[in-house]
Design an enzyme around this catalytic site. Structure first.
Site, PDB file in Angstrom:
ATOM      1  N   SER A 258     -30.123  41.870  22.719  1.00 24.34           N
ATOM      2  CA  SER A 258     -30.891  41.480  21.548  1.00 24.34           C
ATOM      3  C   SER A 258     -30.908  39.975  21.354  1.00 24.34           C
ATOM      4  O   SER A 258     -29.992  39.262  21.777  1.00 24.34           O
ATOM      5  CB  SER A 258     -30.284  42.146  20.293  1.00 24.34           C
ATOM      6  OG  SER A 258     -30.893  41.672  19.109  1.00 24.34           O
ATOM      7  N   GLY A 259     -31.951  39.508  20.645  1.00 29.99           N
ATOM      8  CA  GLY A 259     -32.002  38.131  20.213  1.00 29.99           C
ATOM      9  C   GLY A 259     -31.382  37.918  18.850  1.00 29.99           C
ATOM     10  O   GLY A 259     -31.408  36.807  18.326  1.00 29.99           O
ATOM     11  N   ASP A 260     -30.821  38.981  18.275  1.00 31.56           N
ATOM     12  CA  ASP A 260     -30.169  38.883  16.973  1.00 31.56           C
ATOM     13  C   ASP A 260     -29.015  39.881  16.969  1.00 31.56           C
ATOM     14  O   ASP A 260     -28.569  40.312  18.029  1.00 31.56           O
ATOM     15  CB  ASP A 260     -31.173  39.156  15.845  1.00 31.56           C
ATOM     16  CG  ASP A 260     -30.843  38.396  14.565  1.00 31.56           C
ATOM     17  OD1 ASP A 260     -29.656  38.369  14.182  1.00 31.56           O
ATOM     18  OD2 ASP A 260     -31.762  37.844  13.936  1.00 31.56           O
ATOM     19  N   ASP A 261     -28.520  40.252  15.792  1.00 34.44           N
ATOM     20  CA  ASP A 261     -27.377  41.160  15.729  1.00 34.44           C
ATOM     21  C   ASP A 261     -27.709  42.491  16.404  1.00 34.44           C
ATOM     22  O   ASP A 261     -28.795  43.052  16.208  1.00 34.44           O
ATOM     23  CB  ASP A 261     -26.999  41.420  14.271  1.00 34.44           C
ATOM     24  CG  ASP A 261     -26.645  40.142  13.525  1.00 34.44           C
ATOM     25  OD1 ASP A 261     -26.007  39.260  14.139  1.00 34.44           O
ATOM     26  OD2 ASP A 261     -27.003  40.025  12.342  1.00 34.44           O
ATOM     27  N   SER A 292     -25.591  39.739  23.114  1.00 31.84           N
ATOM     28  CA  SER A 292     -26.356  38.931  22.160  1.00 31.84           C
ATOM     29  C   SER A 292     -25.716  37.546  22.053  1.00 31.84           C
ATOM     30  O   SER A 292     -24.859  37.314  21.203  1.00 31.84           O
ATOM     31  CB  SER A 292     -26.401  39.609  20.785  1.00 31.84           C
ATOM     32  OG  SER A 292     -27.201  38.861  19.898  1.00 31.84           O
TER      33      SER A 292
END
Length: 478
Positions: A258-261, A292
């Site tokens: 992911s690019g976030d949590d 991540s």
């Protein structure tokens, strides 16, 4: 009459009904046999009496023809069986381009192996919907929200599953618009189910969501398992799973890039979340693997203004991620994060193992109350092994509102070649530690031989037994 002739008539009839807006076909009047390569069984909270293929409603899996009206018509048609054993809609192999569509109760969307639901990149395929009442505005900006690719509200008994079929959000165009500030409304989520109960999402590959991937909100009895979720690690806000003001949730056997949590536990934003007052509680996260580099494996917050409590996480693996468990909150959030239990994390190449932030910021508007301070208490971490770590713990509370009740036990952290000189940065927190290397800060008092708490009883969702359902080679397809 030959099978192909009956199929052509059925498809033509459905198309005509769509044109005049009368989707009330009794599909029991036209049946055909469909041969499968082999019998298919799958596990679900409930099986269905009635079955249909997307092609029965005129679907075309060529990756170019829009199937938005086809999905909408199929779900509406099959909703008539909600009180007669329910229905399942099978998406066969192919690429099925579609915009937003909603599901119905007592319904299964089954995505076969080799099938791809391909999200349209046309904004007009995602009607605007109201802001969530616990947020007060869209998450990306003060405008509205584009509807999710797959949605639904006030539903009971909904299953989205398959033979590891794929849902592709085609998010790159949305990410570009977000970065260039060309959007005044919040990007679509891949799956969002609201005010619903008995939800299962399983055995799928989800890729490239425009924003958050899976967002159950104001819902209960949610099972999310056997999922692969992937987005580029530099993609904006592509959280993997965001349970939001939900009760009785299981996240199990999930792999997320992911690019976030990877998992973000939420419950509303500042004064709107406080007023709505619906916590996220009774959750188990088990056998999660996360990559991540710029975000958390599991985040609690930052939108947590309805409260977060009774969350368990066990057997967690992270590779090249920013932090293990991160608590994110700030003045104005109010509410609480309490009774958090973590047992067993294996972390490889991390910036932080433990990260707690009491000054996260990001408010929906200027109407928040800076005196609405969160209560963070009873946070338990045990049995953690990490290597190639830059900093063991960066743990900050709020001045005048310390975060209390931390317990950290049986933790071994191996450092990177260029670690931070200060391994534990602690302010406005308190708690205890036992058998932790490197030695924690003085605010985490060494208590010798102590094991932090982890409950031995089952969370309610763990008592749910899935049934074995089938799509057999002799199935009657409605």
């Amino acid at each position: 009459m030959a099978v192909s002739q009956r199929s052509a008539i059925s498809i033509k009839l459905v198309a005509n009904l769509l044109l005049i807006g009368l989707i009330n076909l009794s599909v029991t009047e036209c049946r055909r046999h469909v041969s499968y390569e082999s019998d298919v069984t799958y596990s679900a909270i409930n099986c269905r009496k009635h079955t249909a293929f997307l092609t029965d409603f005129g679907g075309k899996g060529d990756g170019e023809t829009s199937n938005t009206a086809v999905f909408q018509a199929a779900v509406q048609n099959l909703s008539q069986f909600a009180n007669d054993g329910g229905a399942q809609l099978v998406v066969p192999p192919g690429k099925w381009l579609t915009g937003s569509f909603n599901l119905t109760s007592h319904f299964t969307l089954y995505i076969q192996s080799g099938a791809v639901i391909l999200a349209s990149q046309d904004e007009s395929d995602y009607p605007l919907v109201d802001s969530l009442p616990s947020y007060g505005r869209g998450r990306d900006g003060p405008g509205g929200r584009f509807s999710s690719l797959i949605g639904g509200s006030h539903l009971t008994d909904v299953v989205i599953t398959g033979g590891n079929g794929t849902i592709d959000g085609q998010g790159s165009l949305w990410w570009e618009k977000f970065h260039s500030k060309k959007l005044s409304n919040t990007r679509p989520y891949l799956i969002e189910l609201m005010y619903s109960t008995q939800i299962q999402i399983s055995n799928l590959t989800l890729i490239d969501s425009p924003s958050w991937f899976v967002h159950p909100v104001y819902s209960s009895d949610v099972i999310l398992q056997d999922l692969t979720i992937r987005a580029p690690v530099d993609s904006p806000n592509t959280d993997g799973i965001d349970p939001d003001s939900c009760k009785n949730v299981k996240i199990q056997d999930v792999f997320i890039v992911s690019g976030d949590d990877c998992v973000a536990v939420k419950s509303g934003w500042d004064e709107y979340g406080i007023k709505f007052g619906m916590p996220t509680e009774q959750m188990i996260i088990r056998r999660l693997t996360c990559i991540s580099p710029d975000s958390a494996v599991i985040a609690l917050g930052s939108e947590m203004s309805g409260g977060i409590k009774n969350v368990r996480a066990e057997d967690i693996t992270a590779i090249n991620s920013e932090s293990g468990i991160r608590i994110k909150t700030a003045p104005g959030r109010g509410a609480y994060v309490t009774d958090i239990f973590v047992d067993g994390m294996n972390l490889h190449t991390m910036k932080y193992v433990f990260w707690t932030t009491g000054s996260y910021g990001q408010h929906p508007d200027q109407g928040y109350d800076p005196k609405a301070l969160p209560n963070v208490d009873r946070i338990n971490y045990r049995n953690v092994v990490a290597d190639n770590v830059t900093m063991a713990g960066n743990m900050g509370g709020i001045e005048g509102d310390p975060f209390n009740g931390f317990c950290i036990s049986n933790v071994t952290i191996g450092l990177s070649e260029k670690p931070k000189k200060l391994q534990w940065n602690c302010t406005d927190i308190s708690g205890v530690s036992s058998n932790v290397t490197p030695k924690p800060c003085d605010l985490l008092t060494d208590k010798g031989s102590v094991e932090c708490e982890y409950p031995s009883d089952l969370v309610p969702i763990d008592t749910v037994q899935l049934k074995t359902c089938s799509l057999s080679s002799t199935s009657q397809i409605l």
